[in-house]
Each structure stands twice: as C-alpha cells, then as structure tokens.
Design a protein around this motif. Structure first.
Motif, PDB file in Angstrom:
ATOM      1  N   ILE A 196       1.553  -0.970  -0.322  1.00  0.00           N
ATOM      2  CA  ILE A 196       0.202   0.528  -0.172  1.00  0.00           C
ATOM      3  C   ILE A 196       0.934   0.886  -0.519  1.00  0.00           C
ATOM      4  CG2 ILE A 196      -1.812  -1.053   1.287  1.00  0.00           C
ATOM      5  CD1 ILE A 196      -1.101   0.292   4.055  1.00  0.00           C
ATOM      6  N   PHE A 197       0.306   2.766  -0.232  1.00  0.00           N
ATOM      7  CA  PHE A 197       1.354   3.769  -0.220  1.00  0.00           C
ATOM      8  C   PHE A 197       0.104   4.636  -0.308  1.00  0.00           C
ATOM      9  CE2 PHE A 197      -0.187   3.230  -4.663  1.00  0.00           C
ATOM     10  CZ  PHE A 197      -0.823   4.597  -5.070  1.00  0.00           C
ATOM     11  N   GLU A 198       0.748   6.223  -0.019  1.00  0.00           N
ATOM     12  CA  GLU A 198       0.395   6.900   0.234  1.00  0.00           C
ATOM     13  C   GLU A 198       1.000   7.932  -1.072  1.00  0.00           C
ATOM     14  OE1 GLU A 198      -2.716   8.790   1.259  1.00  0.00           O
ATOM     15  OE2 GLU A 198      -3.023   6.927   2.172  1.00  0.00           O
ATOM     16  N   GLY A 199       0.092   9.582  -1.035  1.00  0.00           N
ATOM     17  CA  GLY A 199       0.934  10.677  -1.805  1.00  0.00           C
ATOM     18  C   GLY A 199       0.751  11.611  -1.041  1.00  0.00           C
ATOM     19  N   ALA A 200       1.283  12.697  -0.333  1.00  0.00           N
ATOM     20  CA  ALA A 200       0.791  13.857   0.070  1.00  0.00           C
ATOM     21  C   ALA A 200       1.834  15.144  -0.593  1.00  0.00           C
ATOM     22  CB  ALA A 200       1.242  13.615   1.168  1.00  0.00           C
ATOM     23  N   LEU A 247       7.239  19.954  -3.101  1.00  0.00           N
ATOM     24  CA  LEU A 247       8.408  17.819  -2.769  1.00  0.00           C
ATOM     25  C   LEU A 247       6.652  17.340  -2.515  1.00  0.00           C
ATOM     26  CD1 LEU A 247      11.019  17.179  -1.646  1.00  0.00           C
ATOM     27  CD2 LEU A 247      10.688  17.818   0.394  1.00  0.00           C
ATOM     28  N   TYR A 248       6.928  16.038  -3.089  1.00  0.00           N
ATOM     29  CA  TYR A 248       5.981  15.254  -2.992  1.00  0.00           C
ATOM     30  C   TYR A 248       6.606  14.134  -2.729  1.00  0.00           C
ATOM     31  CZ  TYR A 248       2.490  11.696  -4.228  1.00  0.00           C
ATOM     32  OH  TYR A 248       2.093  10.341  -4.952  1.00  0.00           O
ATOM     33  N   ILE A 249       5.658  13.708  -1.544  1.00  0.00           N
ATOM     34  CA  ILE A 249       6.101  12.981  -0.152  1.00  0.00           C
ATOM     35  C   ILE A 249       5.434  11.114  -0.682  1.00  0.00           C
ATOM     36  CG2 ILE A 249       6.209  12.234   1.985  1.00  0.00           C
ATOM     37  CD1 ILE A 249       5.449  15.476   2.390  1.00  0.00           C
ATOM     38  N   ARG A 250       6.001  10.287  -0.546  1.00  0.00           N
ATOM     39  CA  ARG A 250       5.335   8.892  -0.791  1.00  0.00           C
ATOM     40  C   ARG A 250       5.820   8.275  -0.147  1.00  0.00           C
ATOM     41  NH1 ARG A 250       3.897   6.294  -5.559  1.00  0.00           N
ATOM     42  NH2 ARG A 250       2.707   7.786  -5.779  1.00  0.00           N
ATOM     43  N   PRO A 251       4.647   7.596   1.241  1.00  0.00           N
ATOM     44  CA  PRO A 251       5.263   6.698   1.965  1.00  0.00           C
ATOM     45  C   PRO A 251       4.256   5.203   1.732  1.00  0.00           C
ATOM     46  CG  PRO A 251       3.682   8.657   3.273  1.00  0.00           C
ATOM     47  CD  PRO A 251       3.603   9.405   1.693  1.00  0.00           C
ATOM     48  N   PRO A 256       4.079  19.493 -11.923  1.00  0.00           N
ATOM     49  CA  PRO A 256       2.372  18.817 -11.865  1.00  0.00           C
ATOM     50  C   PRO A 256       2.259  17.627 -12.937  1.00  0.00           C
ATOM     51  CG  PRO A 256       3.346  21.141 -13.593  1.00  0.00           C
ATOM     52  CD  PRO A 256       4.031  20.652 -12.675  1.00  0.00           C
ATOM     53  N   TYR A 257       1.775  17.141 -12.496  1.00  0.00           N
ATOM     54  CA  TYR A 257       1.332  15.909 -12.719  1.00  0.00           C
ATOM     55  C   TYR A 257       1.124  15.045 -14.091  1.00  0.00           C
ATOM     56  CZ  TYR A 257      -0.465  11.060 -12.811  1.00  0.00           C
ATOM     57  OH  TYR A 257      -0.412   9.539 -12.979  1.00  0.00           O
ATOM     58  N   TYR A 258       0.454  16.199 -14.748  1.00  0.00           N
ATOM     59  CA  TYR A 258      -0.153  16.509 -16.438  1.00  0.00           C
ATOM     60  C   TYR A 258       0.932  17.167 -16.850  1.00  0.00           C
ATOM     61  CZ  TYR A 258      -4.102  14.007 -14.791  1.00  0.00           C
ATOM     62  OH  TYR A 258      -4.818  12.979 -14.032  1.00  0.00           O
ATOM     63  N   ALA A 289      -8.854   1.177  -0.886  1.00  0.00           N
ATOM     64  CA  ALA A 289      -7.558   1.138  -0.636  1.00  0.00           C
ATOM     65  C   ALA A 289      -6.998   1.844  -1.786  1.00  0.00           C
ATOM     66  CB  ALA A 289      -6.612   0.007  -0.070  1.00  0.00           C
ATOM     67  N   LYS A 290      -5.852   2.401  -0.735  1.00  0.00           N
ATOM     68  CA  LYS A 290      -4.373   2.877  -2.057  1.00  0.00           C
ATOM     69  C   LYS A 290      -3.166   1.194  -1.941  1.00  0.00           C
ATOM     70  CE  LYS A 290      -2.192   7.795  -2.876  1.00  0.00           C
ATOM     71  NZ  LYS A 290      -3.202   7.826  -3.856  1.00  0.00           N
ATOM     72  N   ALA A 291      -4.172   0.901  -2.896  1.00  0.00           N
ATOM     73  CA  ALA A 291      -3.268  -0.746  -3.239  1.00  0.00           C
ATOM     74  C   ALA A 291      -2.355  -0.995  -4.461  1.00  0.00           C
ATOM     75  CB  ALA A 291      -4.343  -1.881  -2.287  1.00  0.00           C
ATOM     76  N   ASN A 335      -4.110  -2.125  -7.712  1.00  0.00           N
ATOM     77  CA  ASN A 335      -5.357  -1.494  -7.961  1.00  0.00           C
ATOM     78  C   ASN A 335      -4.044  -0.567  -8.945  1.00  0.00           C
ATOM     79  OD1 ASN A 335      -7.389  -1.792  -5.889  1.00  0.00           O
ATOM     80  ND2 ASN A 335      -6.939   0.130  -5.151  1.00  0.00           N
ATOM     81  N   TYR A 336      -3.669  -0.081  -8.760  1.00  0.00           N
ATOM     82  CA  TYR A 336      -2.419   0.729 -10.485  1.00  0.00           C
ATOM     83  C   TYR A 336      -1.872  -0.228 -10.703  1.00  0.00           C
ATOM     84  CZ  TYR A 336      -3.810   4.214  -6.879  1.00  0.00           C
ATOM     85  OH  TYR A 336      -4.265   5.113  -5.948  1.00  0.00           O
ATOM     86  N   ALA A 337      -1.798  -1.265 -10.764  1.00  0.00           N
ATOM     87  CA  ALA A 337      -1.172  -1.922 -11.780  1.00  0.00           C
ATOM     88  C   ALA A 337      -2.202  -3.121 -12.572  1.00  0.00           C
ATOM     89  CB  ALA A 337      -0.702  -3.777 -10.756  1.00  0.00           C
ATOM     90  N   GLY A 368      -7.042  15.363  -6.881  1.00  0.00           N
ATOM     91  CA  GLY A 368      -6.189  14.626  -6.968  1.00  0.00           C
ATOM     92  C   GLY A 368      -5.247  15.307  -6.082  1.00  0.00           C
ATOM     93  N   THR A 369      -4.110  14.593  -5.355  1.00  0.00           N
ATOM     94  CA  THR A 369      -2.908  14.778  -4.943  1.00  0.00           C
ATOM     95  C   THR A 369      -1.484  15.478  -5.934  1.00  0.00           C
ATOM     96  OG1 THR A 369      -3.045  13.921  -2.435  1.00  0.00           O
ATOM     97  CG2 THR A 369      -1.058  15.116  -3.283  1.00  0.00           C
ATOM     98  N   ALA A 370      -1.995  14.722  -6.777  1.00  0.00           N
ATOM     99  CA  ALA A 370      -0.927  14.990  -7.840  1.00  0.00           C
ATOM    100  C   ALA A 370      -1.752  15.913  -8.757  1.00  0.00           C
ATOM    101  CB  ALA A 370      -0.279  13.693  -8.533  1.00  0.00           C
ATOM    102  N   ALA A 371      -2.882  15.368  -8.937  1.00  0.00           N
ATOM    103  CA  ALA A 371      -3.455  16.305 -10.226  1.00  0.00           C
ATOM    104  C   ALA A 371      -3.937  17.338  -9.697  1.00  0.00           C
ATOM    105  CB  ALA A 371      -4.318  15.326 -10.308  1.00  0.00           C
TER     106      ALA A 371
HETATM  107  C1  COI Z   1      -0.952  10.893  -5.197  1.00  0.00           C
HETATM  108  O1  COI Z   1      -2.054  11.788  -6.248  1.00  0.00           O
HETATM  109  O2  COI Z   1      -0.676  11.130  -4.661  1.00  0.00           O
HETATM  110  C2  COI Z   1      -1.315   9.976  -5.664  1.00  0.00           C
HETATM  111  O3  COI Z   1      -1.087   8.820  -5.151  1.00  0.00           O
HETATM  112  C3  COI Z   1      -2.048  10.131  -7.459  1.00  0.00           C
HETATM  113  C4  COI Z   1      -0.574   8.824  -7.741  1.00  0.00           C
HETATM  114  C5  COI Z   1      -0.795   7.234  -8.316  1.00  0.00           C
HETATM  115  C6  COI Z   1       0.601   9.317  -8.408  1.00  0.00           C
END
Ligand code: COI
Ligand code: PLP
Length: 362
Positions: free
Chosen positions: A70-74, A136-140, A168-170, A197-199, A202-204, A303-306
C-alpha cells in the motif's frame, strides 16, 4: 520515536537551495535520504533515515508475488517565511491505516508516520524545488517482505518514505484541460474488493486501461462501476462536475472509490470558497445528457498529484467525443484551484491543523 540518523557525509549532500533550470517532471527526482522502519515479531521497529539507495528484497517476498503493498501520496510546500509545511498529512496517515486494514497489513501509529515524514523532510529540506507550481511530493509505502510462497498475509513488512521534488502531474499543468476516455471495457475496482484502499495492485490493474486510453489521446480512463451505470473515478484522481447552478458534484464514496483527501478538502472548504459542493451517485447517461444540454458546465479531477485538473473533453471507443465547458478552464474550477493552492502555498489562511511546519531537528 528514536530515529537512527545514518546520513550521507555533508560533502555528498545537497548544500544549496534547489532552483531547477527547467520544468520539473512529476515523480522522477529523488532527494538524498529515505526513511525505513521494519515490522518483525509483532512490532514496528528500527526507524532510521539512510541515504537513498536500492533495497534488498528476497526473491520469494510476498510483495513480489501477491502484491501485498500500500502507499500514500502527500505534498509539502515552502512558504514565503522560508519554512516548509506538510499539507493535511494526518489524513494521509489515517488513510494509510485504512488501507492497511483492507490489505491485512499491521497499522502504524499515525503520529509515528507524521513524525517520520517530518524528520525526513527536515534532513532533505534543501531539496524543496523553488519553481512556480512545484512541490515536494511525499511517498510513504509499506510492502510485505516475508519470503514465503503461500498465499497469506506476510509476517514481516517494511515501511519506507521517499521524497520527490516534482512539477505538475499532467505536463500541461492547470492551463490546458485534459481528455478522459469513457469505456465499458475496463473497470478499476469491484464491490467487496480493494478499490477504496491505496493498494499497489489497484494501479497494476489500471495500467492496461491507461495504455488503451492513450490510443484515444486521453490521459486516463474515467471508470464506471461494474454495471456501467455510475461514474466512479479516474486512474489517479476523483472526478467532479459543476452544474449550471454552480454546484460541484463529486461521486459518492463507495468501496470502489478512493476517498480523495483533495475531494474531502474541497468539501470542507465549500463555505469559505462560497460554492455549493455535494456528493451523490452520478449516472453516466445523465452526465452525458447534462453536458449535451448545457446543464453541466465544467468537469475535472481532484487529487494530490493532479491537484484540481480541468477536464475539457470525454472520448468514447466509437470515436465520438463530448466537449465540456468549451474545452476551457471554467470559472468554478479556477476559483477552487486558486483557493486550494493558495492554502497550500500559504497565500490564503488555512483551516486549523491543515498545515504542519517541518521543525528543524538536525
Ligand atoms: C497522488 O495523487 O498522490 C497519487 O498517489 C496518484 C498517483 C498514482 C500518482
Ligand atoms: N483516486 C485515485 C485512484 C488516486 O490514485 C488518487 C490519488 O491519490 C485520488 C483518487 C486522489 O486522492 P487524494 O486527493 O487523496 O490524493
């Protein structure tokens, strides 16, 4: 928490502020360090900050075969006072534990997660990218490490945090609306599954649909529920639309939709921004009709990234297309974007507790 700092020698670390000389991509760059903590014998232990590097994983590790991860995005932002602030990181910590429950992963105390994020950012604070629109994108993330081929929850796990100075994501940023593919061919999640869940899995499972969307010039698929009746969400963001009376509509959270912190934040801010926001199940046929008859005037993703990403066009497999809001960034989308990013960057006063300052520790 007693964190063991095993830092790079000063001569090998970034020593001056980071002013990128070209637009930063999303998620590509790394900083000097990463955070690690391991789960063994029923407890999370050995929290440490070490130089960013590859990690060793047993070839039989459960994560590699059965995807227990699992993961998070902040995100964190630097304000004019020079300090760095994380944005609603408590919500990410809470959601990590919700995902953990769904994936049979042991939870991590939310305060421990938050402290770990802050300690890592503190060490790598010079990596904050000084560029308009960057952060600064945070990925736990947590993954199953037990070397075992039986299908069962792992007995051991690793929790890690990495940081990515990102744009930016896009690539077109906020200014140019994106295109989404509406298709009945693929579904992101099924009821009773792991969709909320942020599993990692799901992304695969979304990759094939994402590649298919590209053939239509679309950035992502706008997923429907398994009966193809309701709008769910896109591959990496929740969906929203704005009706002609100025109401922002977000599909109701079900167990096949990720509870977006951005969506929740926009709902929390509706009074301050002066907009009406509601959640309801959104029928795809009514959505299409609404865009056609002018009752739906704007649409986009949260979305966080979007961040707040305007959508200007929907395409269908038969080649037909549906343009919303003249394919331009609409007034409501713009207002939400400005207010939201204003809070993140410290230009608009944030609700109590949304921003946490990264204190100096080392
Ligand atoms: C996010 O917006 O933080 C995400 O986790 C989306 C991502 C798959 C880049
Ligand atoms: N939905 C999916 C599938 C996502 O990957 C994301 C990204 O995190 C979101 C929605 C938006 O959630 P949040 O606003 O918490 O980043």
């Amino acid at each position: 928490m007693e964190i063991d700092y095993q830092l790079k020698p000063k001569s090998q670390r970034r020593t001056e502020e980071f002013v990128p000389d070209k637009p930063l991509p999303f998620g590509v760059l790394r900083t000097d360090h990463m955070f690690i903590m391991d789960y063994k014998d029923g407890e999370w232990k050995n929290p440490r900050i070490v130089p960013y590097s590859s990690v060793e994983v047993a070839p039989g590790a459960i994560v590699l075969h059965y995807g227990q991860a699992i993961f998070e995005g902040a995100k964190a932002f630097q304000h004019e006072d020079g300090e760095i602030y994380t944005f609603r990181i408590d919500k990410n910590a809470k959601r990590m534990n919700r995902s953990a429950e769904i994936l049979c992963i042991p939870k991590i105390d939310e305060e421990v997660q938050i402290e770990a994020v802050h300690a890592l950012i503190d060490v790598d604070r010079l990596w904050f990218p000084k560029q308009e629109g960057a952060s600064l994108y945070i990925r736990p993330f947590i993954f199953a490490t037990q070397d075992s081929l039986g299908v069962h929850p792992s007995a051991t796990y690793r929790f890690m945090i990495i940081l990515s100075p990102s744009g930016p994501y896009y690539p077109q940023g906020f200014t140019k609306p994106i295109k989404l593919l509406i298709t009945k061919r693929f579904h992101r999640a099924a009821p009773g599954g792991t969709g909320s869940a942020k599993a990692a899995g799901n992304y695969a499972a979304s990759l094939r649909a994402g590649e298919f969307a590209k053939k239509f010039g679309a950035s992502q698929v706008l997923y429907l529920d398994v009966n193809n009746q309701y709008i769910e969400e896109a591959g990496a963001m929740n969906h929203f639309h704005v009706t002609s009376d100025g109401t922002v509509v977000i599909p109701e959270f079900t167990d096949t939709i990720l509870r977006s912190i951005t969506s929740e934040s926009v709902m929390d801010l509706s009074g301050r921004i002066g907009i009406n926001v509601k959640q309801e199940r959104v029928r795809i046929d009514e959505f299409v009709e609404g865009v056609k008859n002018g009752n739906i005037i704007e649409a986009g993703g949260f979305g966080t990234a979007a961040v707040i990403s305007p959508v200007g066009e929907y395409v269908f497999e038969d080649g037909s297309s549906l343009v919303v809001g003249n394919n331009e960034v609409g007034e409501y989308t713009k207002r939400i974007y400005e207010y939201y990013t204003g809070i993140q960057t410290g230009k608009v006063e944030a609700p109590q507790g949304w921003l946490k300052k990264v204190e100096k520790r080392v």
